[in-house]
Design a protein around this motif. Structure first.
Motif, PDB file in Angstrom:
ATOM      1  N   PHE A  58       9.097  30.975  -4.436  1.00  0.00           N
ATOM      2  CA  PHE A  58       8.757  30.163  -5.594  1.00  0.00           C
ATOM      3  C   PHE A  58       9.802  30.462  -6.656  1.00  0.00           C
ATOM      4  O   PHE A  58      10.378  29.442  -7.430  1.00  0.00           O
ATOM      5  CB  PHE A  58       7.393  30.755  -6.041  1.00  0.00           C
ATOM      6  CG  PHE A  58       6.871  30.094  -7.257  1.00  0.00           C
ATOM      7  CD1 PHE A  58       6.400  28.604  -7.375  1.00  0.00           C
ATOM      8  CD2 PHE A  58       6.758  30.886  -8.129  1.00  0.00           C
ATOM      9  CE1 PHE A  58       5.825  28.412  -8.570  1.00  0.00           C
ATOM     10  CE2 PHE A  58       6.351  30.200  -9.598  1.00  0.00           C
ATOM     11  CZ  PHE A  58       5.877  29.090  -9.693  1.00  0.00           C
ATOM     12  N   LEU A  59      10.028  31.898  -6.976  1.00  0.00           N
ATOM     13  CA  LEU A  59      10.855  32.016  -8.293  1.00  0.00           C
ATOM     14  C   LEU A  59      12.219  31.696  -8.019  1.00  0.00           C
ATOM     15  O   LEU A  59      12.875  30.779  -8.934  1.00  0.00           O
ATOM     16  CB  LEU A  59      10.907  33.457  -8.523  1.00  0.00           C
ATOM     17  CG  LEU A  59       9.624  34.066  -8.772  1.00  0.00           C
ATOM     18  CD1 LEU A  59       9.921  35.623  -9.012  1.00  0.00           C
ATOM     19  CD2 LEU A  59       8.996  33.731 -10.217  1.00  0.00           C
ATOM     20  N   LEU A  60      12.866  31.792  -6.600  1.00  0.00           N
ATOM     21  CA  LEU A  60      14.030  31.138  -6.319  1.00  0.00           C
ATOM     22  C   LEU A  60      14.260  29.533  -6.381  1.00  0.00           C
ATOM     23  O   LEU A  60      15.131  29.223  -7.008  1.00  0.00           O
ATOM     24  CB  LEU A  60      14.471  31.683  -4.727  1.00  0.00           C
ATOM     25  CG  LEU A  60      15.807  30.844  -4.299  1.00  0.00           C
ATOM     26  CD1 LEU A  60      16.900  31.668  -5.189  1.00  0.00           C
ATOM     27  CD2 LEU A  60      16.162  31.382  -2.829  1.00  0.00           C
ATOM     28  N   SER A  61      13.063  29.035  -6.199  1.00  0.00           N
ATOM     29  CA  SER A  61      13.243  27.391  -6.185  1.00  0.00           C
ATOM     30  C   SER A  61      13.438  26.917  -7.664  1.00  0.00           C
ATOM     31  O   SER A  61      13.804  25.742  -7.883  1.00  0.00           O
ATOM     32  CB  SER A  61      11.940  26.822  -5.452  1.00  0.00           C
ATOM     33  OG  SER A  61      10.830  27.016  -6.206  1.00  0.00           O
ATOM     34  N   ARG A  62      12.945  27.773  -8.406  1.00  0.00           N
ATOM     35  CA  ARG A  62      13.112  27.520  -9.874  1.00  0.00           C
ATOM     36  C   ARG A  62      14.035  28.276 -10.757  1.00  0.00           C
ATOM     37  O   ARG A  62      14.468  27.947 -11.839  1.00  0.00           O
ATOM     38  CB  ARG A  62      11.865  27.481 -10.631  1.00  0.00           C
ATOM     39  CG  ARG A  62      10.673  26.745 -10.184  1.00  0.00           C
ATOM     40  CD  ARG A  62       9.406  27.282 -10.325  1.00  0.00           C
ATOM     41  NE  ARG A  62       8.327  26.216 -10.371  1.00  0.00           N
ATOM     42  CZ  ARG A  62       7.761  25.948  -8.934  1.00  0.00           C
ATOM     43  NH1 ARG A  62       8.604  26.429  -7.860  1.00  0.00           N
ATOM     44  NH2 ARG A  62       6.865  24.902  -8.900  1.00  0.00           N
ATOM     45  N   GLY A  63      14.839  29.057  -9.993  1.00  0.00           N
ATOM     46  CA  GLY A  63      15.906  29.887 -10.619  1.00  0.00           C
ATOM     47  C   GLY A  63      15.397  30.639 -11.814  1.00  0.00           C
ATOM     48  O   GLY A  63      16.036  30.714 -12.832  1.00  0.00           O
ATOM     49  N   ILE A  64      14.342  31.359 -11.689  1.00  0.00           N
ATOM     50  CA  ILE A  64      13.742  31.881 -12.953  1.00  0.00           C
ATOM     51  C   ILE A  64      13.353  33.535 -12.403  1.00  0.00           C
ATOM     52  O   ILE A  64      13.611  33.896 -11.089  1.00  0.00           O
ATOM     53  CB  ILE A  64      12.364  31.344 -13.353  1.00  0.00           C
ATOM     54  CG1 ILE A  64      11.463  31.352 -12.145  1.00  0.00           C
ATOM     55  CG2 ILE A  64      12.599  30.095 -13.965  1.00  0.00           C
ATOM     56  CD1 ILE A  64      10.065  30.730 -12.613  1.00  0.00           C
ATOM     57  N   GLY A  65      13.123  34.282 -13.274  1.00  0.00           N
ATOM     58  CA  GLY A  65      12.697  35.720 -13.074  1.00  0.00           C
ATOM     59  C   GLY A  65      13.886  36.292 -12.343  1.00  0.00           C
ATOM     60  O   GLY A  65      14.978  36.293 -12.934  1.00  0.00           O
ATOM     61  N   PRO A  66      13.923  37.232 -11.348  1.00  0.00           N
ATOM     62  CA  PRO A  66      15.164  37.830 -10.822  1.00  0.00           C
ATOM     63  C   PRO A  66      16.304  36.994 -10.219  1.00  0.00           C
ATOM     64  O   PRO A  66      17.389  37.426 -10.071  1.00  0.00           O
ATOM     65  CB  PRO A  66      14.753  38.442  -9.626  1.00  0.00           C
ATOM     66  CG  PRO A  66      13.397  37.748  -9.152  1.00  0.00           C
ATOM     67  CD  PRO A  66      12.752  37.296 -10.520  1.00  0.00           C
TER      68      PRO A  66
END
Length: 351
Positions: free
Chosen positions: A85-93
């Protein structure tokens, strides 16, 4: 310490077969965790079935593992579903990757099976008790590794219990997974929260240094707006188990389990076993078929087996923590194996 374990016979000495046994690379968490149990059991099953030899690196940071699978540098890893989920948005880590490249990489991920066996707990040593788990001001709390899904879940637990944010009312302590036990037993934290399988080898190791008390989430907090938001957050799933089952899993260890009713209620970390979308469909099929055929070995091979919540039945997506904010898909070869075994797979999971 990062450790690589090669499970299975080398291809050079493998018996000649109609379908050659593949050699695959995988990363997993530290020994004593649910993903580690699943991955090492899967490795043994794949080797016995002549499907693949897994070269497993233990103690990995799954944030990095997920990216490595997406980039085609690693064949397989257990993925907390918040990470795709975070990777798909390029956010968080993954903020350094950016939204466009993150979305492109996330499209490369495919799930072959699922589990949600790690339940978030809050604990402390009995000789340094937390008098009120709703009042955690000023404490040093180990809440996860330096980054990734477990840290996000750990911070959410402390915020739900006490209303405090990391660095604003309490000091969050983070170390890599292999250092978690030594940090806690060495006095580096006043309390800790982490996602744990049942029974947790990590919590048993911590309790060996002195009795501990473990809490679930109080019912009123779990039912609150924030509590339900956290349970439904990307990468989470509901978790509820009779408290006596939970206590019995730790029988013989100096671990006290506290709840406000007859169940241990919290949220689970939803996982998908991921491969790259480019994996050969027949190989993905044979891996998944071996997994499904190995159900008894998974369930009976460890005390944590019955509590691992593995996907040996119909896959509706929602129960697995997908088909909502998390939009990860299953590999076509895995879908074929599930359907051949008589199980249904939700349309939202089809690539």
């Amino acid at each position: 310490m990062i450790k690589t374990v090669i499970i299975g016979a080398a291809l050079a000495i493998a018996p000649i077969a109609a379908t050659a046994q593949a050699t695959l690379t995988a990363e997993t968490t530290t020994p004593g965790s649910t993903p580690h149990y699943i991955d090492t059991t899967l490795a043994g099953i794949l080797d016995s079935a002549g499907v693949a030899t897994l070269q497993i690196t233990e103690g990995a940071t799954l944030t990095n593992s997920v990216q490595a699978v997406a980039e085609g540098q690693l064949d397989m890893a257990p993925a907390p579903l918040i990470l795709p989920f975070l990777l798909s948005r390029g956010i968080g880590p993954y903020s350094g990757i950016g939204a466009e490249d993150g979305a492109r990489l996330a499209e490369n991920l495919r799930v072959i099976f699922w589990n949600s066996g790690s339940a978030q707990i809050f604990a402390y040593y009995n000789n340094n008790p937390v008098e009120d788990i709703r009042a955690l001001d000023g404490l040093r709390i180990w809440n996860g590794p330096p980054r990734g899904a477990a840290l996000t879940s750990g911070r959410a637990m402390v915020q739900l219990l006490s209303g405090l944010k990391d660095g604003e009312g309490y000091e969050g302590i983070q170390t890599p997974w292999p250092d978690a036990v030594s940090t806690i037993t060495g006095g580096g934290a006043d309390a800790w929260t982490s996602p744990e399988g049942l029974p947790s080898g990590r919590q048993i190791a911590i309790a060996a240094a002195g009795g501990i008390t473990m809490h679930d989430i109080p019912s009123d907090l779990l039912a609150s707006t924030l509590g339900q938001q956290i349970v439904a957050a990307p990468g989470h799933a509901p978790y509820s188990l009779p408290v006596e089952d939970f206590r019995n899993a730790y029988a013989g260890n100096d671990i006290t389990v506290v709840t406000d009713d007859d169940t241990f209620d919290t949220y689970a970390t939803a996982f998908g076993q991921i491969v790259n979308a480019s994996m050969d469909e027949d190989l993905a099929y044979r891996i998944t078929k071996a997994y499904l055929d190995g159900e008894r070995r998974f369930i009976e091979g460890s005390p944590r087996g019955p509590f691992s919540r593995l996907s040996f039945g119909d896959i509706d997506g929602v129960s697995q923590g997908a088909c909502g904010a998390v939009q990860v898909k299953m590999h076509a070869g895995a879908i074929r194996a599930f359907e051949e075994a008589g199980h249904t797979v939700a349309d939202c999971l089809r690539p």
